[in-house]
Design an enzyme around this catalytic site. Structure first.
Site, PDB file in Angstrom:
ATOM      1  CB  ALA A 213      -2.968  -7.116   6.898  1.00  0.00           C
ATOM      2  N   GLY A 214      -3.003  -5.280   4.156  1.00  0.00           N
ATOM      3  CA  GLY A 214      -2.341  -4.143   3.520  1.00  0.00           C
ATOM      4  C   GLY A 214      -2.267  -3.016   4.541  1.00  0.00           C
ATOM      5  N   GLY A 215      -3.462  -2.414   4.793  1.00  0.00           N
ATOM      6  CA  GLY A 215      -3.509  -1.362   5.806  1.00  0.00           C
ATOM      7  C   GLY A 215      -3.091  -1.870   7.175  1.00  0.00           C
TER       8      GLY A 215
ATOM      9  CE  LYS B  33      -3.827  -2.417   0.432  1.00  0.00           C
ATOM     10  NZ  LYS B  33      -4.933  -2.442  -0.504  1.00  0.00           N
TER      11      LYS B  33
ATOM     12  N   GLY C   8      -8.439  -8.445   3.366  1.00  0.00           N
ATOM     13  CA  GLY C   8      -9.490  -7.412   3.235  1.00  0.00           C
ATOM     14  C   GLY C   8      -9.860  -6.882   4.609  1.00  0.00           C
TER      15      GLY C   8
ATOM     16  CE  LYS D 173      -3.078  -9.572  -3.727  1.00  0.00           C
ATOM     17  NZ  LYS D 173      -3.488  -8.180  -3.679  1.00  0.00           N
TER      18      LYS D 173
ATOM     19  CG  HIS E   9      -7.200  -9.903  -6.104  1.00  0.00           C
ATOM     20  ND1 HIS E   9      -8.451  -9.339  -6.242  1.00  0.00           N
ATOM     21  CD2 HIS E   9      -6.634  -9.308  -5.036  1.00  0.00           C
ATOM     22  CE1 HIS E   9      -8.616  -8.427  -5.307  1.00  0.00           C
ATOM     23  NE2 HIS E   9      -7.539  -8.385  -4.551  1.00  0.00           N
ATOM     24  NE  ARG E  10     -12.940 -12.725  -2.714  1.00  0.00           N
ATOM     25  CZ  ARG E  10     -13.802 -13.126  -1.782  1.00  0.00           C
ATOM     26  NH1 ARG E  10     -14.611 -14.156  -2.011  1.00  0.00           N
ATOM     27  NH2 ARG E  10     -13.840 -12.504  -0.610  1.00  0.00           N
TER      28      ARG E  10
ATOM     29  CE  LYS F 259      -7.079  -0.618  -3.559  1.00  0.00           C
ATOM     30  NZ  LYS F 259      -7.766  -1.897  -3.729  1.00  0.00           N
TER      31      LYS F 259
ATOM     32  CE  LYS G  38     -10.791  -3.703   2.135  1.00  0.00           C
ATOM     33  NZ  LYS G  38      -9.738  -2.778   1.719  1.00  0.00           N
TER      34      LYS G  38
ATOM     35  CG  ASP H 152      -3.944  -3.577  -3.755  1.00  0.00           C
ATOM     36  OD1 ASP H 152      -3.919  -2.788  -2.813  1.00  0.00           O
ATOM     37  OD2 ASP H 152      -4.780  -4.493  -3.846  1.00  0.00           O
ATOM     38  CD  GLU H 153      -7.505  -4.538  -5.805  1.00  0.00           C
ATOM     39  OE1 GLU H 153      -6.749  -5.130  -5.009  1.00  0.00           O
ATOM     40  OE2 GLU H 153      -8.129  -3.512  -5.519  1.00  0.00           O
TER      41      GLU H 153
HETATM   42  C1  CAP Z   1      -6.873  -5.758   0.952  1.00  0.00           C
HETATM   43  C2  CAP Z   1      -6.983  -5.631  -0.549  1.00  0.00           C
HETATM   44  C3  CAP Z   1      -7.547  -6.818  -1.225  1.00  0.00           C
HETATM   45  C4  CAP Z   1      -8.808  -7.314  -0.607  1.00  0.00           C
HETATM   46  C5  CAP Z   1      -9.744  -7.909  -1.647  1.00  0.00           C
HETATM   47  C6  CAP Z   1      -7.846  -4.439  -0.915  1.00  0.00           C
HETATM   48  O1  CAP Z   1      -6.312  -4.565   1.418  1.00  0.00           O
HETATM   49  O2  CAP Z   1      -5.714  -5.417  -1.114  1.00  0.00           O
HETATM   50  O3  CAP Z   1      -7.714  -6.468  -2.580  1.00  0.00           O
HETATM   51  O4  CAP Z   1      -8.387  -8.324   0.220  1.00  0.00           O
HETATM   52  O5  CAP Z   1     -10.846  -8.457  -0.979  1.00  0.00           O
HETATM   53  O6  CAP Z   1      -7.461  -3.844  -1.922  1.00  0.00           O
HETATM   54  O7  CAP Z   1      -8.830  -4.250  -0.250  1.00  0.00           O
HETATM   55  P1  CAP Z   1      -6.486  -4.247   2.982  1.00  0.00           P
HETATM   56  P2  CAP Z   1     -11.106 -10.047  -1.034  1.00  0.00           P
HETATM   57  O8  CAP Z   1      -5.767  -5.338   3.731  1.00  0.00           O
HETATM   58  O9  CAP Z   1      -5.834  -2.894   3.180  1.00  0.00           O
HETATM   59  O10 CAP Z   1      -7.943  -4.259   3.253  1.00  0.00           O
HETATM   60  O11 CAP Z   1      -9.880 -10.655  -0.447  1.00  0.00           O
HETATM   61  O12 CAP Z   1     -12.354 -10.234  -0.218  1.00  0.00           O
HETATM   62  O13 CAP Z   1     -11.292 -10.413  -2.476  1.00  0.00           O
HETATM   63 MG    MG Z   2      -6.363  -5.041  -3.097  1.00  0.00          MG
END
Ligand code: CAP
Ligand code: MG
Length: 412
Positions: free
Chosen positions: A363-365, A152, A341, A178, A269-270, A154, A310, A180-181
């Site tokens: 965890a990102g944040g 982060k 998330g 990883k 990732h989804r 992102k 979250k 980010d998406e």
């Molecule tokens: C988490 C994350 C992931 C989520 C996706 C985000 O960051 O990088 O993409 O995990 O949700 O961008 O939110 P945080 P899921 O740790 O800062 O929330 O795993 O449910 O697909």
């Molecule tokens: Mg993400």
């Protein structure tokens, strides 16, 4: 809508070796048998009205059978010959089991809750190259949860910023990083430069601490390019690939997993799944997507945070996703379930009680927002995983582990 008793085979048992069996939750003001017949009709041999060209032989061979209705859930069996794996693959499977039906006027809502493929179809898929056993072997982490971070912010960091982040995360003891998406090959962080910089950071961590780490590079792109981009990332030293499966397609995961030149694990990732999985009265469940990712060869898959993070979801449905990833029902290696998330160290205590230890927690944040910076956040995550693994209450463990204590003080 053509309604025909011919599609109703209620109470009849079909041979699971010869059918793809789907469970649909149906929301309708009609007689649910009519609604289920409408789905079977549209997804197999029928359309809104009878047609002279549909003869008995074609109907008998290829029509979808409504074999059961329990409450608002209909079971529909599609003959295996309705599918074409050599050319159509997963795209064609989805066109049958999750295609036009969602737009049928006759239904107020319909959700594909689960799908069961016959062995003859499952044999056509290879499943994960590595999965849980392979990733654990690569990371020399036989039984503890994998613990990782998403860099982060992102977007916006230059390659050196990614390298610094991953170095700090690795020095804090994390096993996984990883992209980010939404990160790809933007001007501020060209993919090739990022791969090289991160590989060097991971090598430094290993040389200085012996800690083995992998970082998933997001290679999500158009179908005709994804293998080439992945090969280039691999050449430059990438340790893991990431694919956004809903935006790229299941066939993209399969192309990478089955390409003999690609030796790296695939983190799936989804993103965008929420548009399809979130509404419990309309869409497709994440269980279906989890089974397809496992068949196509994803090594790790985001399955949700089991009611503690979250993103919308709950323990029950995420446990079903986890089972689709690891259960014996599918004849493949287990896929590493990823809980991510809104995660932070304090949430690892309730999480692991639900998931067990065969999970990748990231965890990102929850890492980059730690008072001690990335390395402090990484240490807090590692301490939390160690405490959860040893079943030591965090209230105790945090007395002697500062970074975990600081995380609990900040996020509760
Ligand atoms: C988490 C994350 C992931 C989520 C996706 C985000 O960051 O990088 O993409 O995990 O949700 O961008 O939110 P945080 P899921 O740790 O800062 O929330 O795993 O449910 O697909
Ligand atoms: Mg993400």
């Amino acid at each position: 809508m053509e309604y025909s008793e011919k599609y109703l085979h209620l109470g009849e048992r079909v041979d699971p070796d010869d059918y793809v069996i789907c469970k649909y939750k149906i929301v309708t003001d009609l007689d649910i048998r009519l609604a289920a017949a409408a789905v079977a009709t549209e997804q197999s041999t029928g359309t809104w009205t009878g047609v002279s060209t549909l003869n008995d032989e074609i109907f008998e061979k290829y029509h979808g059978r409504v074999t059961g209705i329990e409450g608002d859930v209909a079971t529909i069996a599609f003959p295996v010959d309705d599918f074409s794996l050599d050319i159509g693959g997963v795209p064609q499977i989805l066109s049958v089991i999750a295609g036009n039906l969602f737009g049928l006027e006759a239904l107020k809502g319909v959700r594909l809750e689960d799908v069961f493929f016959p062995p003859s179809m499952l044999r056509e898929f290879k499943g994960p190259k590595y999965g849980i056993p392979g990733m654990r072997e690569m990371l020399r982490r036989p039984s503890k949860p994998l613990v990782g971070t998403i860099v982060k912010p992102k977007i916006g960091l230059p390659p050196s910023g990614y390298a610094d982040y991953i170095y700090e995360a690795g020095m804090g003891g994390l096993t996984n990083g990883k992209d980010d998406e939404t990160l790809s090959n933007q001007k501020f962080c060209p993919l090739e430069d990022r791969v090289v910089a991160i590989a060097e950071a991971i090598d430094r961590v290993r040389d200085e601490t012996g800690q083995v780490m992998m970082h998933a590079i997001n290679v999500s792109t158009n179908g005709e390019k994804i293998v080439e981009v992945a090969e280039r990332a691999q050449e430059l030293g990438a340790s893991e690939l990431m694919v956004d499966v809903i935006t790229c397609g299941f066939a993209a995961v399969q192309a990478l997993a089955e390409d003999p030149s690609i030796k790296l694990p695939i983190h799936v990732h989804r993103t965008m799944h929420g548009a399809i999985t979130r509404n419990k009265d309309h869409g497709v469940s994440m269980v279906v997507f989890s089974k397809l990712v496992r068949m196509c060869g994803g090594d790790a898959l985001h399955v949700g945070t089991f009611g503690v993070g979250k993103m919308k979801g709950g323990a029950e449905e995420d446990l079903a996703n986890q089972r689709a990833c690891v259960g014996p029902e599918l004849p493949y290696k287990a896929v590493m379930p990823v809980a991510s998330g809104g995660m932070h160290p304090a949430l690892i205590e309730p999480l692991v009680k639900i998931t067990g230890t065969d999970v990748q927690i990231q965890a990102g944040g929850g890492v980059a927002g730690h008072p001690g910076g990335v390395r402090g956040g990484a240490r807090a995550m590692v301490q939390a995983v160690d405490a959860a693994y040893e079943k030591i209450p965090f209230s105790e463990y945090s007395k002697t582990h500062r970074e975990l204590r600081e995380a609990i003080q900040k996020w509760g």
